[in-house]
Design an enzyme around this catalytic site. Structure first.
Site, PDB file in Angstrom:
ATOM      1  N   THR A 384      31.156  41.498  43.448  1.00  0.00           N
ATOM      2  CA  THR A 384      31.725  42.529  42.595  1.00  0.00           C
ATOM      3  C   THR A 384      32.213  41.857  41.323  1.00  0.00           C
ATOM      4  OG1 THR A 384      32.450  43.760  44.550  1.00  0.00           O
ATOM      5  CG2 THR A 384      33.591  44.269  42.517  1.00  0.00           C
ATOM      6  N   GLY A 467      35.237  41.716  48.329  1.00  0.00           N
ATOM      7  CA  GLY A 467      35.107  42.415  49.597  1.00  0.00           C
ATOM      8  C   GLY A 467      36.443  42.785  50.211  1.00  0.00           C
TER       9      GLY A 467
END
EC number: 2.3.2.2
Length: 577
Positions: A384, A467
């Site tokens: 991400t 995560g």
């Protein structure tokens, strides 16, 4: 003579152990000894991302008169190109925005939904044919509608200043002319290519150089993504969801036994939501909630508020024990109650009540808990990016965007320049679970932007990717600042911890935590602390773990400046002017 020699040696080592910490204290002229660098300070604007060129793209937008929302979109477009290992327009987006003119905080859920044409029963048949008991991250069943592009245009329509073709001009330039790949991104790119190169579609042509990942410093181009950006700049969000791109995706999905259709794109919308919040020691902390794990941050803080962390001390045995146990408690609720609010009435008021936190707090003792379930009756992986921006007008943006695991699925429709996310792999398959797969439903999300208000004024925009680590990272940053007095760069540089072994939102409803799990600590932890945690029943592992990446911007109204911080462990940069 032996006694004298021994005494001299003992005195020598005693001197070393006494003086080394003293020398460590003066390695820096100011700040904590573990700080890697000073905060960045600017008056008119600030941008912090995990890739320096993307930071400069956002800063350039601010210099040209754009606002923080324009800068966030530009930086996200650039970093989707430059860090495809973590994000891109094949993925989803969440954002929290402080809008100075209206004096309000806004939150946007720009995550996509599962295919309307894929029923639960058909999904189970497909998995049975594959011999699988869960959704594979490398299969087309894990692809949900990409929400990022609609997120950009939804943000821009409400708050944008510059035209979109101006905002996307620099990302288009870098896509067509190329950019030098930075160190950590090159490493993760190299790890992803062998796993994804044989996926159906145009992954090899799009994301490799002659079948290999680009190396550090090598110039990489993605002209197909540049063309996609041009279509968005000229035709708007409908080019992606109702035009040429959506039609090409529909055709490719049909040819490759995929499940997304043109109608899934045409019907997609982002959602403005009321952020969830709690007060922690006088600071109002905000998260998005719903189908993402931001609520866990608030639950952990509520539990920790009953302990005097500043007295127990940073990274002490007692503090780490309390942090880990509070995390365990919140993550059991996370595993059972975080899901798409359009399909499940989450008991949010109860989960965030101070009374519930007090009940859960009573469960924390001197030893590690090894049996636990939710009080009312994910995944550590995830690639991400998090970025944050602030402008001369007082606006601030906290934005997170992701493909989920790796470079997403690796499925690339030829000519588009991006990989589809695999976020639908985070659905549960338990029919009784709130997060169970259903058509048109948003899966559980790990990605969370954070924001803090103080006395009704914007104070801190922050976040970290990683995560299931992300709530832990948010709590660590906030306690480092609020409880331990660190500045925002020190708070990110300080020792990090992670706990693995909690129940997951993809598990069966009747599964509970039946083990203490493992605490992961960075290698700077004193060994005495490790031994103390082990004596409490914790399993401890040093290093060899992923502890996320952090960015933050703090607003100082007294001096009229912004403070910026970025991740020192990787390629990040904060820059202001």
């Amino acid at each position: 003579m032996k006694f004298v020699l021994f005494s001299s040696i003992a005195a020598f080592f005693s001197l070393i152990f006494i003086t080394v910490p003293l020398f460590a204290q003066i390695d820096r002229e100011s700040g904590k000894q573990f700080a890697t660098r000073s905060e960045v300070i600017g008056k008119r604007g600030m941008v912090a991302t995990s890739q320096p060129l993307a930071t400069q793209v956002g800063l350039d937008v601010l210099r040209r008169g754009g606002n923080a929302i324009d800068a966030a979109i530009a930086a996200n477009a650039a970093i989707g190109l430059m860090e495809p290992t973590g994000n891109g327009i094949g993925g989803d987006l969440f954002a929290i925005i402080w809008h100075e003119e209206s004096g309000r905080l806004y939150a946007l859920n720009a995550s996509g939904r599962s295919p309307q044409g894929l029923s639960y029963d058909r999904l189970m048949e497909v998995l049975d044919e594959q011999g699988r008991s869960s959704i594979s991250r490398l299969d087309l069943t894990s692809v949900s509608v990409p929400g990022a592009v609609d997120g950009w245009f939804t943000l821009h329509e409400r708050f944008g200043s510059l035209p979109m073709d101006d905002i996307l001009s620099e990302p288009i330039y870098y896509a067509e002319e190329g950019f030098p790949v930075s160190e950590v991104i090159a490493m993760r790119w190299n790890a992803s290519v062998p796993r994804l190169i044989n996926q159906a579609g145009a992954f090899e042509e799009t994301f490799t150089i002659d079948g290999r990942a680009p190396q550090k410093g090598e110039i990489f181009r993605n002209p197909d993504l540049g063309n996609t950006f041009r279509l968005l700049a000229e035709e708007g969000r409908d080019a992606f969801y109702r035009g040429e791109i959506a039609r090409n995706i529909d055709e490719w999905m049909r040819e490759n036994d995929g499940y997304l259709r043109y109608e899934d794109f045409a019907n997609h919308t982002s959602t403005w939501v009321d952020p969830v919040t709690t007060n922690y020691r006088g600071y109002d902390v905000y998260q998005i909630g719903g189908n993402n794990q931001g609520t866990a941050v608030l639950q952990i803080l509520n539990i920790l508020e009953g302990f005097n962390l500043s007295e127990s001390g940073f990274a002490s045995e007692e503090t780490l024990h309390l942090l880990v146990e509070a995390k365990k408690l919140a993550y059991e609720d996370r595993a059972k109650h975080y899901a798409d609010p359009a399909f499940y009435n989450q008991p949010i008021d109860h989960l965030l009540s101070k009374e519930y936190a007090a009940e859960r707090r009573e469960m924390i003792g001197e030893r590690a808990m090894d049996e636990l379930t939710t009080g009312i009756d994910v995944t550590r992986d995830g690639d991400t990016i998090y970025l944050t921006t602030a402008d001369q007008y007082g606006n601030m943006v906290s934005l997170i965007q992701s493909n989920f695991a790796g470079m997403g699925t690796g499925f690339v429709v030829p000519g588009t320049g991006f990989s589809f996310q695999n976020r639908a792999a985070l659905f549960s398959l338990d029919p009784q679970h709130p997060n169970v797969y259903e058509p048109g439903k948003r899966p559980f999300h790990t990605i969370i932007p954070g924001f803090v208000m103080k006395d009704g004024e914007p104070w801190f925009s922050f976040g970290n990717m990683g995560g299931g680590y992300q709530p832990v990272g948010h709590v660590s940053i906030l306690t480092n600042i609020i409880d331990f007095g660190m500045n925002i760069q020190e708070a990110g540089d300080a020792l990090r911890w992670m706990h693995g072994g909690s129940s997951e939102p993809t598990d069966d409803m009747d599964e509970t935590l039946t083990r203490p799990g493992t605490i992961y600590l960075e290698s700077s932890i004193p060994y005495g602390v490790v031994r103390g945690l082990q004596s409490r029943g914790h399993s401890v592992q040093i290093g060899n773990q992923f502890f996320g990446r952090y960015q933050g911007i703090m607003r100082d109204p007294d001096n009229g400046v912004y403070y910026g911080a970025s991740e020192s462990r990787v390629d990040g940069q904060a820059a202001g002017y």
